[in-house]
Design an enzyme around this catalytic site. Structure first.
Site, short mmCIF file in Angstrom:
data_model
loop_
_atom_site.label_atom_id
_atom_site.label_comp_id
_atom_site.label_asym_id
_atom_site.label_seq_id
_atom_site.Cartn_x
_atom_site.Cartn_y
_atom_site.Cartn_z
N CYS A 1 40.60 48.13 46.54
CA CYS A 1 40.59 46.67 46.64
C CYS A 1 41.97 46.11 46.97
CB CYS A 1 40.06 46.06 45.34
SG CYS A 1 40.97 46.55 43.87
N CYS B 1 33.33 44.15 40.98
CA CYS B 1 32.49 42.97 41.12
C CYS B 1 31.04 43.40 41.41
CB CYS B 1 33.00 42.09 42.25
SG CYS B 1 34.63 41.38 41.95
N CYS C 1 38.07 39.00 50.73
CA CYS C 1 37.56 38.54 49.43
C CYS C 1 38.37 39.14 48.29
CB CYS C 1 36.08 38.91 49.30
SG CYS C 1 35.25 38.15 47.87
N CYS C 2 38.63 40.46 48.38
CA CYS C 2 39.44 41.11 47.35
C CYS C 2 40.85 40.52 47.30
CB CYS C 2 39.53 42.61 47.62
SG CYS C 2 38.07 43.55 47.17
N CYS D 1 29.66 44.30 44.98
CA CYS D 1 30.29 45.42 45.69
C CYS D 1 30.29 46.71 44.86
CB CYS D 1 31.72 45.07 46.07
SG CYS D 1 31.85 43.61 47.14
#
Length: 231
Positions: free
Chosen positions: A227, A201, A118-119, A204
């Site tokens: 990240c 985010c 996702c990162c 997280c």
């Protein structure tokens, strides 16, 4: 302009020459060396780095990774920065897919199942694409942030992204950092005052427990600590 082999040599030389540089000296060197060909990164936790940079160059480009998962307070801080520093140009780096499009391809809440992917999709790739238009970038990384950042130099060659990286406040302690905010009335994300000491985010990011390092609230409960932007 994009960075070249000569820039790598420049970074290696500056790493030694500016090893003990103050934040102002490091930023002035950046402006003198690169002119308009650099960008200042900000996660909009505060405007310390932006304030320092605009003292040397009022119309700096400011990079914000618009991941689609930010706290409302973070977006509000970004907008407040634009109002307080009207000459800066905020560059909102976005992923190729919207959150909805990512959910459709990978399933919902990828950040819970595979935060590294996702990162990469929402931060690392957009960052690399944006940095491709510059020869240098300035970051707010500090050595006291976490053990993984303890040896952060003032100037280095960013091999991951292929440009010069300047970390002007790398040597600042928490007292120096907070003192600058208090002395100059610097904008700060309101989440900081309620225990969010390293803001990323929303899914997280958690409050930091007393006595823990600032980044312990990022990906809490997982082995992930970075990240991918800085290591």
């Amino acid at each position: 302009m994009t960075a070249t082999a000569d820039h790598k040599t420049l970074a290696e030389r500056a790493s030694k020459e500016l090893a003990d540089a103050t934040a102002d000296e490091a930023i002035r060197w950046t402006v003198d060396t690169f002119g308009d060909d650099f960008i200042v990164a900000s996660n909009m936790q505060d405007a310390v780095l932006i304030d320092l940079a605009t003292k040397a160059k009022s119309d700096v480009d400011v990079l914000f990774l618009e991941t689609g998962y930010h706290f409302a307070e973070t977006i509000g801080t970004r907008d407040a920065v634009q109002a307080v520093y009207p000459n800066v140009r905020i560059v909102n780096a976005q992923a190729e897919q919207s959150v909805a499009e990512q959910d459709a391809e990978y399933g919902e809440k990828l950040h819970d199942r595979d935060p590294t992917q996702c990162c990469n999709l929402r931060k690392v790739v957009p960052l690399r694409k944006t940095l491709g238009g510059y020869s240098a970038w300035i970051t707010g990384v500090r050595r006291v942030d976490a053990p993984t950042r303890a040896n952060t130099p003032i100037v280095t060659w960013d091999d991951r992204n292929g440009l010069v990286k300047i970390n002007p406040i790398a040597a600042w302690t928490d007292d120096e950092f907070n003192g600058y905010i208090a002395e100059h009335g610097i904008l700060e994300n309101p989440l900081v005052s309620i225990g969010y000491l390293s803001i990323g985010c929303a899914p997280c990011t958690a409050r930091v427990e007393p006595g823990q390092d600032a980044r312990s609230g990022r990906w809490a409960g997982q082995s992930k600590t970075e990240c991918g932007l800085h290591g």
